[in-house]
Design an enzyme around this catalytic site. Structure first.
Site, PDB file in Angstrom:
ATOM      1  N   LYS A 192      84.339 -19.829  73.248  1.00 27.53           N
ATOM      2  CA  LYS A 192      83.159 -19.077  72.794  1.00 27.53           C
ATOM      3  C   LYS A 192      83.539 -17.606  72.719  1.00 27.53           C
ATOM      4  CE  LYS A 192      78.955 -19.326  71.338  1.00 27.53           C
ATOM      5  NZ  LYS A 192      78.655 -20.101  70.127  1.00 27.53           N
ATOM      6  N   SER A 388      76.971 -23.495  66.388  1.00 27.92           N
ATOM      7  CA  SER A 388      76.264 -23.042  67.573  1.00 27.92           C
ATOM      8  C   SER A 388      74.786 -23.412  67.439  1.00 27.92           C
ATOM      9  CB  SER A 388      76.471 -21.547  67.780  1.00 27.92           C
ATOM     10  OG  SER A 388      76.414 -21.224  69.146  1.00 27.92           O
TER      11      SER A 388
END
Length: 592
Positions: A192, A388
């Site tokens: 991430k 996401s």
């Protein structure tokens, strides 16, 4: 008394001037309305016409789903991707359209958008009508579209930019250190990377690995399609890029990327000859946008069965509703409206989003689950991005479609809270002190650095959100949480790779998703109804003038001045205003 008359006269003068200004604005608006009305009349297509395709503005998924420019009174519909595709399909069988001319001097679109248009042009060619492409200089994105043409022309002083794909990321940590600002970062998922610009001065090994993989995947689609159309091997295309063999127009011809070096008027003479016209004859032509307005899909309002097509495009947020963004409240309300419509037999969710607010994403997913609970199938289809938060809202779909070069996954969560304490203390000589009734009464503010306990509370919240994200994907995809974690951790995948690892079910676009939804709903006849409702450009403009739009003149000026770098500003602005855990991509990729 003199002062009284002075102020009275000034007030009256102000009212008169304001009235004149308002009258002027209303005159311009009315003129715009009249002009717009005249321009939206269906255009007549003359026999033996050339369809001119210019793609010099952003292409939304849905027509007009983007913010218009203030004080641009010549507003026209900004056609969405799928209306453009429909127009090209219609032109294929239109006896008055004899050829397509691609003017590719300036294009702005994502990878999947580009490929979708390219596939439509490829289908048009099956009618044995020619496609011509011209540009002064071809960017790689422009050339990708042009490569499907029967004949590619370039300006004698122009070239083709063919150097391969690359990503450049900006890092701000050292700058922030110099001004005394510390970005306190909380994240779950080693890939991430949204917070890396605030933590490092270069890419992490994990981020470099994932970027390399998805970049190679997208580049593979790029090379495969060009190789097929131009009959140039992948090896030769890579050699052209690696050695930068194309540096001018003649190089482009010699390496097989274009067919001829010429000026635009010379190409038009060739087209005239092909159409059987004399040199002095004028070519009948119509631009794709005008043509699309005259061949809009017919709506059979007598058909009761509906398939609701919901476009989820842009950043997912909890803030005010803005065209081109996914506002939580707005989408919750429209999905509830769909639930109550007994004629809706299936829902197709078209996602083109890099994510955003976890809260808004979760609320939208909840409404989609309620639709499924009523026995209404939901099919998701992905555009340039569905990553996401964009994947979050898709994961419960009965079937998920993606394009080979869609960017998806990025199943991870992050949060950021800046600490400006050092800047205030050391740079400005400003200090803050507090009185509190409880331990955390004044905690979590940017003017004080977090204590270790406060930091851990926020990190725990991010990890809990990530765990929920994993559980939802596992439930939606029929996997274990450990299996999802293995392919999650914030990692970005191409659509082709996502198919291999089970994040999507099939490769395809909106048409394939609608067909699938109809099959799942077991309906043979139906009509599609699109959501959300989109205001036309002139209505948006009037709302801006009346102060009803959240988009300011300031932000539009910044967009104009920043150009290609506006996305960087937009990301920084988003990070400044973001509240709560976030699930979004840290970047955007566009074909230029």
């Amino acid at each position: 008394m003199r002062q009284f008359f002075k102020f009275m006269f000034a007030s009256c003068l102000g009212v008169i001037l304001a009235g004149i200004a308002l009258f002027g604005i209303m005159t311009i608006v009315v003129s715009g309305l009249v002009s717009s009305a005249s321009k939206t009349q269906p255009s007549k297509v003359e026999p033996n016409s050339l369809l001119v395709v210019e793609l010099n503005q952003l292409i939304p998924e849905r027509t007009n789903n983007l913010m218009v420019s203030t004080f641009d009174f010549e507003q026209r519909d900004v056609l969405g991707l799928h209306d453009l595709v429909h127009a090209i399909k219609h032109a294929k069988d239109d006896k008055n359209i004899k050829a397509i001319y691609l003017d590719l001097s300036n294009i702005m679109m994502g990878q999947v958008t580009s490929r979708t248009l390219r596939e439509a042009l490829k289908d048009f060619k099956t009618s044995e009508k020619p496609v011509y492409a011209y540009s002064n200089v071809y960017s790689q994105g422009a050339y990708y579209l042009a490569s499907v043409a029967d004949s590619i022309y370039v300006n004698p002083i122009g070239t083709v930019d063919f150097r391969g794909y690359g990503v450049t990321l900006a890092f701000f940590k050292e700058m922030l250190d110099k001004i005394g600002v510390e970005m306190q970062v909380f994240y779950a998922g080693q890939f991430k990377s949204a917070t890396e610009p605030f933590r490092y001065n270069k890419m992490s090994d994990q981020n470099r690995t994932q970027i390399r993989e998805y970049l190679d995947g997208m580049y593979s689609v790029f090379l495969d399609d060009i190789s097929e159309s131009r009959n140039i091997s992948i090896e030769d295309l890579n050699a052209i890029a690696n050695e930068m063999k194309v540096r001018n127009a003649d190089d482009a011809v010699n390496n097989g990327l274009v067919d001829r070096v010429s000026y635009q008027d010379e190409l038009l003479s060739v087209i005239k000859s092909k159409l059987g016209l004399d040199e002095d004859d004028k070519i009948s032509s119509i631009k794709l946008n005008r043509y699309a307005e005259s061949v809009k899909p017919a709506r059979n309002i007598r058909e009761k069965n509906k398939i609701a097509v919901v476009y989820a495009e842009g950043t997912i947020n909890d803030g005010p509703t803005t065209p081109g963004e996914i506002n939580g409240d707005r989408y919750v309300n429209l999905l509830r409206k769909i639930q109550k419509d007994t004629n809706v037999k299936a829902v197709v969710l078209r996602v083109n989003s890099g994510g955003g607010s976890v809260l808004a994403s979760d609320r939208i997913l909840r409404e989609l689950q309620r639709i499924k609970d009523k026995g209404i199938p939901v099919v998701a289809t992905m555009g340039d991005f569905a990553a996401s938060g964009g994947y979050y809202i898709s994961c419960f779909a009965d079937s998920i479609f993606a394009s080979p070069n869609t960017l998806t996954g990025s199943i991870g969560v992050f949060g950021i809270l800046p600490s400006t304490q050092k800047m205030f203390n050391d740079k400005l000589g400003i200090y803050f002190d507090t009185v509190r009734t409880n331990t955390f009464s004044t905690a979590f503010t940017p003017v004080e650095k977090l204590s270790s306990r406060e930091f851990q509370i926020l990190q725990d919240g991010v990890e809990e959100t990530y765990d929920r994200f994993l559980s939802l994907v596992a439930e939606g995809r029929g996997m274990t949480k450990d299996e999802v974690h293995e392919i999650a951790q914030g990692r970005v995948w191409t659509g082709r790779k996502a198919l291999e690892i089970g994040l999507v079910d099939k490769l395809g676009g909106l048409d394939e998703a609608i067909t699938s939804a109809a099959q799942l709903a077991e309906v043979e006849s139906f009509r599609t109804v699109e959501y959300p409702e989109i205001k036309d450009p002139l209505t948006q403009l009037i709302e801006q003038l009346m102060g009803k739009s959240e988009e300011t003149v300031k932000s539009q000026w910044i967009r104009k001045e920043f150009g290609d770098y506006y996305g960087l500003y937009e990301f920084m602005k988003y990070m400044k205003e973001a509240k709560g855990p976030q699930a979004r991509l840290p970047f955007s990729l566009e074909v230029h």
